[in-house]
Design a protein around this motif. Structure first.
Motif, short mmCIF file in Angstrom:
data_model
loop_
_atom_site.label_atom_id
_atom_site.label_comp_id
_atom_site.label_asym_id
_atom_site.label_seq_id
_atom_site.Cartn_x
_atom_site.Cartn_y
_atom_site.Cartn_z
N ALA A 176 0.84 -1.20 0.00
CA ALA A 176 0.00 0.00 0.00
C ALA A 176 0.88 1.25 0.00
N ALA A 177 0.52 2.21 -0.83
CA ALA A 177 1.22 3.50 -0.87
C ALA A 177 0.47 4.51 -0.02
N VAL A 178 1.23 5.36 0.67
CA VAL A 178 0.66 6.47 1.45
C VAL A 178 1.24 7.77 0.91
N VAL A 179 0.36 8.68 0.51
CA VAL A 179 0.76 9.97 -0.06
C VAL A 179 0.12 11.08 0.77
N VAL A 180 0.93 12.04 1.20
CA VAL A 180 0.42 13.19 1.95
C VAL A 180 0.45 14.40 1.03
N THR A 181 -0.68 15.12 0.97
CA THR A 181 -0.76 16.26 0.05
C THR A 181 -1.35 17.48 0.71
N PHE A 182 -0.88 18.65 0.26
CA PHE A 182 -1.44 19.93 0.69
C PHE A 182 -1.18 20.97 -0.38
N ASN A 183 -2.24 21.40 -1.04
CA ASN A 183 -2.20 22.52 -2.00
C ASN A 183 -1.17 22.34 -3.12
N ARG A 184 -1.03 21.10 -3.60
CA ARG A 184 -0.18 20.87 -4.77
C ARG A 184 -0.90 19.91 -5.71
N PHE A 189 10.21 5.55 0.95
CA PHE A 189 10.52 4.76 2.14
C PHE A 189 9.55 3.58 2.21
N PHE A 190 10.10 2.37 2.10
CA PHE A 190 9.32 1.14 2.18
C PHE A 190 9.49 0.56 3.58
N ILE A 191 8.39 0.25 4.24
CA ILE A 191 8.49 -0.33 5.58
C ILE A 191 7.53 -1.51 5.69
N SER A 192 8.04 -2.59 6.25
CA SER A 192 7.27 -3.83 6.37
C SER A 192 6.38 -3.81 7.61
N ARG A 193 5.51 -4.79 7.67
CA ARG A 193 4.68 -4.95 8.86
C ARG A 193 5.56 -5.11 10.11
N ALA A 194 6.63 -5.88 9.97
CA ALA A 194 7.54 -6.07 11.10
C ALA A 194 8.20 -4.76 11.52
N GLY A 195 8.53 -3.92 10.53
CA GLY A 195 9.13 -2.63 10.85
C GLY A 195 8.17 -1.72 11.61
N VAL A 196 6.91 -1.72 11.18
CA VAL A 196 5.91 -0.91 11.88
C VAL A 196 5.71 -1.43 13.29
N ALA A 197 5.69 -2.76 13.44
CA ALA A 197 5.52 -3.34 14.78
C ALA A 197 6.68 -2.93 15.69
N ARG A 198 7.87 -2.79 15.13
CA ARG A 198 9.03 -2.43 15.93
C ARG A 198 9.08 -0.93 16.24
N ALA A 199 8.81 -0.11 15.23
CA ALA A 199 9.03 1.34 15.37
C ALA A 199 7.77 2.11 15.72
N LEU A 208 4.32 -0.96 3.39
CA LEU A 208 3.88 0.39 3.04
C LEU A 208 5.01 1.09 2.29
N VAL A 209 4.65 1.98 1.39
CA VAL A 209 5.63 2.86 0.76
C VAL A 209 5.11 4.28 0.87
N LEU A 210 5.96 5.18 1.39
CA LEU A 210 5.56 6.55 1.71
C LEU A 210 6.17 7.54 0.73
N MET A 211 5.44 8.65 0.54
CA MET A 211 5.96 9.72 -0.32
C MET A 211 5.17 11.00 -0.13
N ASP A 212 5.79 12.13 -0.47
CA ASP A 212 5.10 13.41 -0.57
C ASP A 212 4.33 13.46 -1.88
N ASP A 213 3.49 14.49 -1.99
CA ASP A 213 2.67 14.60 -3.20
C ASP A 213 3.48 14.94 -4.45
N ASP A 214 4.68 15.51 -4.28
CA ASP A 214 5.50 15.86 -5.44
C ASP A 214 6.59 14.82 -5.70
N ALA A 215 6.43 13.63 -5.13
CA ALA A 215 7.39 12.55 -5.33
C ALA A 215 6.65 11.30 -5.78
N ARG A 216 7.34 10.47 -6.56
CA ARG A 216 6.65 9.31 -7.14
C ARG A 216 7.67 8.26 -7.58
N PRO A 217 7.27 6.98 -7.60
CA PRO A 217 8.20 5.95 -8.09
C PRO A 217 8.48 6.12 -9.57
#
Length: 328
Positions: free
Chosen positions: A12-20, A188-198, A93-102
């Protein structure tokens, strides 16, 4: 539970956006062309028509959370990660800003790598982030903790500066995976195990350093973070000059307060007081070349940031920081 070493892993990708909106349109077009199971957009209260445009999209993989206020990228990523975990139970999960993309094919490359056991034991991965023209994006260059390695620390003391603890250009060659202490939330890619840890990022930080603190917290807790240059991302952002005074001025407050928190975590209880004895005079003298009025505002924001960081006080509202930055 979906296996994390299989092409069937839920990503799953997570994108945070504000006015872009224009940047987000490019990013979502790229993401929805990739083999992702879910794309979650955290819409941070935009006023540029972003919400109306998002409402026209009907891809079943896309979900949108409309925030009741702009809590900055930090709250956006905390909310996004929490909601993605609750809604989709993803393996990664893979995270990014709204102006960034794979880059095209990056998610397919990631899935292939998982299937082949490319990153054994890794709980998180950092992509190679470049500008659209191919140049390395400095603000997203991963790093090692200079206080955790005597050799790196000595290079910093010898005048190596930022380059002494950020990975070199040579690390961006394909197939040169390497261990890191921290990275940014772009690619930034983070696994279920990474989220459980951090756990989750600290949404109180608003902007600046939430990714640094989170990824460093992961590795300090024993999680394995690798730089994976075969996973390409692009970041359509302006080049930033290291050490430049942030504009608009309200950013000074968050930049200073959160740097204090970063240095405290990175240096540890023994070295942190010594480090701050060196840094505080420099911070308090910031803005010497500014006009008197701007210099006064700049230094007031820095003093408030230091006081709040010292106290661990996150109660100052963004509205108040904005008012002070405007001379109020």
């Amino acid at each position: 539970m979906h296996p994390t070493d299989s092409p069937a892993a839920v990503v799953a990708a997570v994108v945070v956006t504000f006015n872009r909106r224009a940047a987000l349109q490019k990013t979502l077009a790229r993401l929805l062309a990739e083999p992702l199971d879910h794309v979650l957009v955290i819409e941070n209260g935009s006023t540029d028509g972003t919400r109306a445009w998002l409402a026209t999209l009907d891809d079943p993989r896309l979900a949108v959370i409309e925030m009741d206020r702009n809590g900055g990228g930090a709250l956006g990523f905390e909310t996004g990660m929490r909601e993605a975990q609750a809604r989709f139970d993803p393996d990664w999960l893979v995270l990014m800003d709204d102006d960034a993309r794979p880059q095209p094919g990056a998610i397919a490359t990631f899935r292939t790598g998982l299937a082949r056991g490319r990153w054994p034991g890794a709980e998180a991965l950092a992509a190679a982030v470049r500008f659209p023209d191919g140049g390395i994006c400095e603000m997203n260059r991963p790093w090692v903790n200079p206080f955790a390695s005597l050799a790196v620390f000595l290079r910093v003391l010898a005048g190596g500066g930022r380059a002494a603890f950020h990975i070199p250009d040579s690390a961006y060659a394909p197939g040169t995976d390497r261990a890191l202490d921290g990275t940014s939330f772009v690619g930034f890619f983070i696994s279920r195990a990474g989220v459980a840890r951090a756990g989750y990022p600290d949404g109180r930080l608003f902007i600046y350093g939430d990714d640094v603190l989170y990824t460093l917290g992961l590795t300090q807790a024993g999680g394995r973070l690798l730089f994976a240059p075969d996973l390409g991302f692009e970041h359509e952002c302006a080049t930033q000059i290291a050490g430049a005074i942030p504009r608009p001025f309200w950013k000074i407050y968050y930049n200073t307060r959160n740097r204090w928190l970063i240095y405290r975590r990175a240096a540890g209880p023994v070295l942190f007081p010594l480090l701050m004895a060196l840094m505080l005079p420099k911070w308090l003298a910031t803005g010497s070349a500014l006009p008197q009025g701007e210099r006064r505002i700049c230094r007031k924001l820095i003093r408030l940031a230091i006081r709040d960081a010292w106290r661990g006080d996150f109660s100052r509202s963004h509205a108040e920081v904005m008012r002070i930055a405007e001379g109020g």
